[in-house]
Design a protein around this motif. Structure first.
Motif, PDB file in Angstrom:
ATOM      1  N   VAL A  15       0.838  -1.210   0.000  1.00 45.05           N
ATOM      2  CA  VAL A  15       0.000   0.000   0.000  1.00 45.05           C
ATOM      3  C   VAL A  15       0.870   1.255   0.000  1.00 45.05           C
ATOM      4  CG1 VAL A  15      -1.708   1.324   1.283  1.00 45.05           C
ATOM      5  CG2 VAL A  15      -1.953  -1.148   1.093  1.00 45.05           C
ATOM      6  N   CYS A  16       1.862   1.301   0.876  1.00 44.18           N
ATOM      7  CA  CYS A  16       2.715   2.497   0.941  1.00 44.18           C
ATOM      8  C   CYS A  16       3.514   2.687  -0.341  1.00 44.18           C
ATOM      9  CB  CYS A  16       3.659   2.399   2.142  1.00 44.18           C
ATOM     10  SG  CYS A  16       2.835   2.551   3.746  1.00 44.18           S
ATOM     11  N   ALA A  17       3.959   1.596  -0.945  1.00 48.58           N
ATOM     12  CA  ALA A  17       4.735   1.712  -2.177  1.00 48.58           C
ATOM     13  C   ALA A  17       3.890   2.283  -3.308  1.00 48.58           C
ATOM     14  CB  ALA A  17       5.289   0.347  -2.569  1.00 48.58           C
ATOM     15  N   LEU A  18       2.608   1.927  -3.341  1.00 48.51           N
ATOM     16  CA  LEU A  18       1.745   2.383  -4.425  1.00 48.51           C
ATOM     17  C   LEU A  18       1.132   3.755  -4.168  1.00 48.51           C
ATOM     18  CD1 LEU A  18      -0.118  -0.939  -5.324  1.00 48.51           C
ATOM     19  CD2 LEU A  18       1.596   0.242  -6.702  1.00 48.51           C
ATOM     20  N   LYS A  19       0.903   4.090  -2.891  1.00 45.22           N
ATOM     21  CA  LYS A  19       0.202   5.345  -2.581  1.00 45.22           C
ATOM     22  C   LYS A  19       1.128   6.498  -2.217  1.00 45.22           C
ATOM     23  CE  LYS A  19      -3.644   5.952  -2.407  1.00 45.22           C
ATOM     24  NZ  LYS A  19      -4.579   6.437  -3.447  1.00 45.22           N
TER      25      LYS A  19
ATOM     26  N   ARG B  79     -16.771   2.211 -20.379  1.00 43.50           N
ATOM     27  CA  ARG B  79     -16.313   1.152 -21.266  1.00 43.50           C
ATOM     28  C   ARG B  79     -16.048   1.696 -22.662  1.00 43.50           C
ATOM     29  NH1 ARG B  79     -20.332  -1.858 -18.661  1.00 43.50           N
ATOM     30  NH2 ARG B  79     -21.745  -1.657 -20.420  1.00 43.50           N
ATOM     31  N   GLU B  80     -16.912   2.622 -23.108  1.00 40.08           N
ATOM     32  CA  GLU B  80     -16.709   3.205 -24.423  1.00 40.08           C
ATOM     33  C   GLU B  80     -15.459   4.062 -24.458  1.00 40.08           C
ATOM     34  OE1 GLU B  80     -20.235   5.325 -25.300  1.00 40.08           O
ATOM     35  OE2 GLU B  80     -21.505   3.548 -25.405  1.00 40.08           O
ATOM     36  N   ALA B  81     -15.143   4.714 -23.328  1.00 38.37           N
ATOM     37  CA  ALA B  81     -13.986   5.598 -23.291  1.00 38.37           C
ATOM     38  C   ALA B  81     -12.680   4.811 -23.170  1.00 38.37           C
ATOM     39  CB  ALA B  81     -14.109   6.576 -22.132  1.00 38.37           C
ATOM     40  N   GLY B  82     -12.754   3.521 -22.882  1.00 40.66           N
ATOM     41  CA  GLY B  82     -11.556   2.718 -22.734  1.00 40.66           C
ATOM     42  C   GLY B  82     -11.304   2.331 -21.291  1.00 40.66           C
ATOM     43  N   VAL B  83     -10.342   1.445 -21.079  1.00 35.95           N
ATOM     44  CA  VAL B  83     -10.031   0.930 -19.750  1.00 35.95           C
ATOM     45  C   VAL B  83      -9.275   1.980 -18.938  1.00 35.95           C
ATOM     46  CG1 VAL B  83      -8.753  -0.834 -18.483  1.00 35.95           C
ATOM     47  CG2 VAL B  83      -9.961  -1.435 -20.581  1.00 35.95           C
ATOM     48  N   HIS B  84      -9.670   2.126 -17.667  1.00 33.65           N
ATOM     49  CA  HIS B  84      -8.927   2.999 -16.768  1.00 33.65           C
ATOM     50  C   HIS B  84      -8.725   2.266 -15.456  1.00 33.65           C
ATOM     51  CE1 HIS B  84      -7.439   6.420 -14.553  1.00 33.65           C
ATOM     52  NE2 HIS B  84      -8.388   6.226 -13.636  1.00 33.65           N
ATOM     53  N   ILE B  85      -7.493   1.893 -15.167  1.00 33.53           N
ATOM     54  CA  ILE B  85      -7.160   1.216 -13.911  1.00 33.53           C
ATOM     55  C   ILE B  85      -6.459   2.223 -13.006  1.00 33.53           C
ATOM     56  CG2 ILE B  85      -5.840  -0.638 -12.828  1.00 33.53           C
ATOM     57  CD1 ILE B  85      -6.073  -2.191 -15.444  1.00 33.53           C
ATOM     58  N   SER B  86      -7.066   2.484 -11.881  1.00 30.16           N
ATOM     59  CA  SER B  86      -6.493   3.443 -10.941  1.00 30.16           C
ATOM     60  C   SER B  86      -5.561   2.741  -9.958  1.00 30.16           C
ATOM     61  CB  SER B  86      -7.609   4.155 -10.168  1.00 30.16           C
ATOM     62  OG  SER B  86      -8.250   3.246  -9.281  1.00 30.16           O
ATOM     63  N   THR B  87      -4.817   3.540  -9.202  1.00 26.93           N
ATOM     64  CA  THR B  87      -3.959   2.986  -8.160  1.00 26.93           C
ATOM     65  C   THR B  87      -4.786   2.235  -7.120  1.00 26.93           C
ATOM     66  OG1 THR B  87      -2.373   4.788  -8.457  1.00 26.93           O
ATOM     67  CG2 THR B  87      -2.239   3.561  -6.395  1.00 26.93           C
TER      68      THR B  87
ATOM     69  N   PRO C 144       3.929  10.632  -5.574  1.00 26.32           N
ATOM     70  CA  PRO C 144       2.953  11.603  -6.087  1.00 26.32           C
ATOM     71  C   PRO C 144       2.503  11.229  -7.501  1.00 26.32           C
ATOM     72  CG  PRO C 144       5.176  12.513  -6.133  1.00 26.32           C
ATOM     73  CD  PRO C 144       5.270  11.218  -5.389  1.00 26.32           C
ATOM     74  N   SER C 145       1.218  11.280  -7.729  1.00 26.02           N
ATOM     75  CA  SER C 145       0.661  11.022  -9.056  1.00 26.02           C
ATOM     76  C   SER C 145      -0.730  11.620  -9.116  1.00 26.02           C
ATOM     77  CB  SER C 145       0.609   9.516  -9.351  1.00 26.02           C
ATOM     78  OG  SER C 145      -0.323   8.869  -8.509  1.00 26.02           O
ATOM     79  N   SER C 146      -1.323  11.614 -10.289  1.00 29.34           N
ATOM     80  CA  SER C 146      -2.615  12.273 -10.481  1.00 29.34           C
ATOM     81  C   SER C 146      -3.729  11.613  -9.685  1.00 29.34           C
ATOM     82  CB  SER C 146      -2.983  12.283 -11.974  1.00 29.34           C
ATOM     83  OG  SER C 146      -3.037  10.943 -12.471  1.00 29.34           O
ATOM     84  N   ASP C 147      -3.626  10.316  -9.411  1.00 29.01           N
ATOM     85  CA  ASP C 147      -4.710   9.641  -8.675  1.00 29.01           C
ATOM     86  C   ASP C 147      -4.291   9.243  -7.250  1.00 29.01           C
ATOM     87  OD1 ASP C 147      -2.998   7.580  -9.183  1.00 29.01           O
ATOM     88  OD2 ASP C 147      -4.510   6.202  -9.963  1.00 29.01           O
TER      89      ASP C 147
END
Length: 460
Positions: free
Chosen positions: A270-274, A423-431, A277-280
């Protein structure tokens, strides 16, 4: 001293044998802390303490601590606010209408609150439950108003004894095997706590269909009663009366060292991913109970220490997990001799010990039959861990099986409003999507087993 229905040895034996929640009656009549009403405590504690604030609304989403407001106030100011009952009041609560908001001073360490009054620690007599030397110093204080609640969660290790002092609280409890139905999440992150994404009192069954199969055990805890919450039982708590006070003691008993490795691994992921700094990564992901974000080096050190402790404890075991000959006393069946394996002991349910029964039991509904072990602590026993994980991901059983939960991001895209546009806009996988999958309790259990298996191979 008043008559106690159970001696300390009997009470502890019951705690060590119970596999489900239960309520002790008539064990606290002579406890001085029975007089710890808010009015009494306000004369002992004059410093300001932190209250968590929430709105008295029923929502289909849990109100996590990261989403609440907070107010610093004394207990006298808190009492004045509750006494107004809807009228405007001055002080820290002036912007909060009592009929619209609830307040909760939760998880306050008594050792810190009353550090200058250590004699008060002895008012909480956990030694009556067979834990000599344990008192208020080892406990936390909870003060709230009607509607104050704790989000549904499980504690990674340890069990709880909860002493209700003033007012009533309703407890909703779910067994460890219902973890798949509670949709676990590690965001917000709190060490040793796994939260549920379901509002258990107002569930969104379209978004969380597996919750239909959850087995709710409910009880209203009355003043003077003590509730035992076993290890890994999910619980949601809500205050029912204008003012409530309770004392909680977390007891570390027969802790599986593998659970500590799981917690260390979760924290590292969790700490490694969060942390970067990033947009999400701009959300409030760290629970207010956590003081700071530990570095990757600190987390890896913690993980290695937990793994070493686990290795040290299992050196007298064979590769399949059984104890080596001579390591510990055994009963006639060959099991390690413990209170839990004393099958001759019958838990004395009756007028002084009440089991918390299942309110909703939907076990008659068919469950997914994919290979799995849904217990949070046990993990998977298949030696081919990668094949087991692969089989889980491929499973397409009924809603709520682990195979579906491991694809939680995909499911939410289909279930949430507006998902067709996404789904139409495409795949979005967040942190957070990644964390919900990688830090899912079942996945963490699998990775832990794989890590420990490799460590044992290296040290053979």
């Amino acid at each position: 001293m008043d008559f106690k229905p159970f001696s300390p040895d009997e009470a502890r034996r019951i705690v060590q044998s119970l596999q489900k929640p239960a309520v002790y009656l008539n064990m606290t009549k002579d406890w001085p802390s029975l007089n710890w009403t808010v009015k009494h405590l306000s004369s002992c504690l004059t410093d300001r303490i932190r209250f968590r604030i929430g709105k008295r609304t029923e929502d289909r989403a849990p109100l996590f601590e990261t989403e609440c407001s907070y107010i610093e106030a004394t207990l006298k100011e808190f009492l004045h606010w509750t006494a107004n009952d809807g009228e405007s009041s001055a002080g820290p609560f002036s912007d909060c209408e009592f009929r619209e908001f609830w307040a909760y001073a939760d998880y306050k360490y008594i050792a810190q609150l009353f550090h200058d009054k250590p004699a008060m620690f002895q008012d909480v007599v956990w030694s009556d439950f067979g834990f000599p030397g344990r008192d208020g110093h080892d406990s936390t204080l909870w003060i709230g108003t009607q509607g104050a609640n704790t989000p549904c969660h499980l504690d990674s290790y340890g069990c709880n004894l909860v002493f209700q002092i003033q007012g009533r609280k309703r407890w909703h409890l779910f067994p460890p095997d219902d973890t798949a139905c509670l949709y676990p999440t590690r965001i917000p992150y709190e060490e040793s706590s796994v939260f549920s994404r379901v509002s258990v009192v107002q569930p969104d069954l379209k978004k969380f269909p597996a919750f239909r199969r959850a087995r709710a055990h409910t009880v209203i805890l009355q003043p003077g009663q003590v509730l035992f919450v076993p290890r890994h039982w999910w619980h949601y708590v809500e205050s029912l009366d204008p003012v409530t006070v309770s004392v909680n003691s977390w007891i570390e008993m027969d802790i599986d060292d593998e659970a500590r490795v799981q917690e260390a691994l979760t924290k590292t992921i969790v700490c490694a991913l969060k942390s970067p700094p990033s947009s999400d990564n701009d959300d409030h992901w760290l629970n207010p109970t956590e003081e700071r974000v530990s570095s990757h080096d600190e987390n890896m050190q913690y993980l290695n220490l937990a793994a070493k402790a686990c290795m040290d404890k299992t050196r007298d075991r064979t590769e399949d997990g059984t104890l080596l000959a001579g390591s510990g006393k055994r009963d006639s069946s060959g099991l390690l001799k413990t209170l839990a394996s004393d099958f001759s002991f019958v838990i004395p349910f009756g007028p002084h010990l009440i089991p918390v029964n299942c309110e909703v039991h939907l076990a008659h509904k068919p469950r997914c039959t994919c290979p799995k072990d849904t217990s949070y602590s046990r993990g998977y026993k298949d030696p081919s861990l990668c094949q087991t994980l692969s089989a889980h991901i491929e499973c397409k059983g009924e809603p709520g099986c682990d195979g579906e939960l491991l694809e939680s991001s995909r499911l939410r895209a289909h279930q949430e409003p507006g998902s067709s546009d996404r789904r139409e806009a495409g795949v979005h996988i967040s942190t957070n999507d990644m964390i919900e999958c990688l830090a899912h309790p079942d996945v963490i259990a699998l990775i832990t087993r794989l890590l420990m298996h490799r460590q044992r191979e290296l040290h053979q």
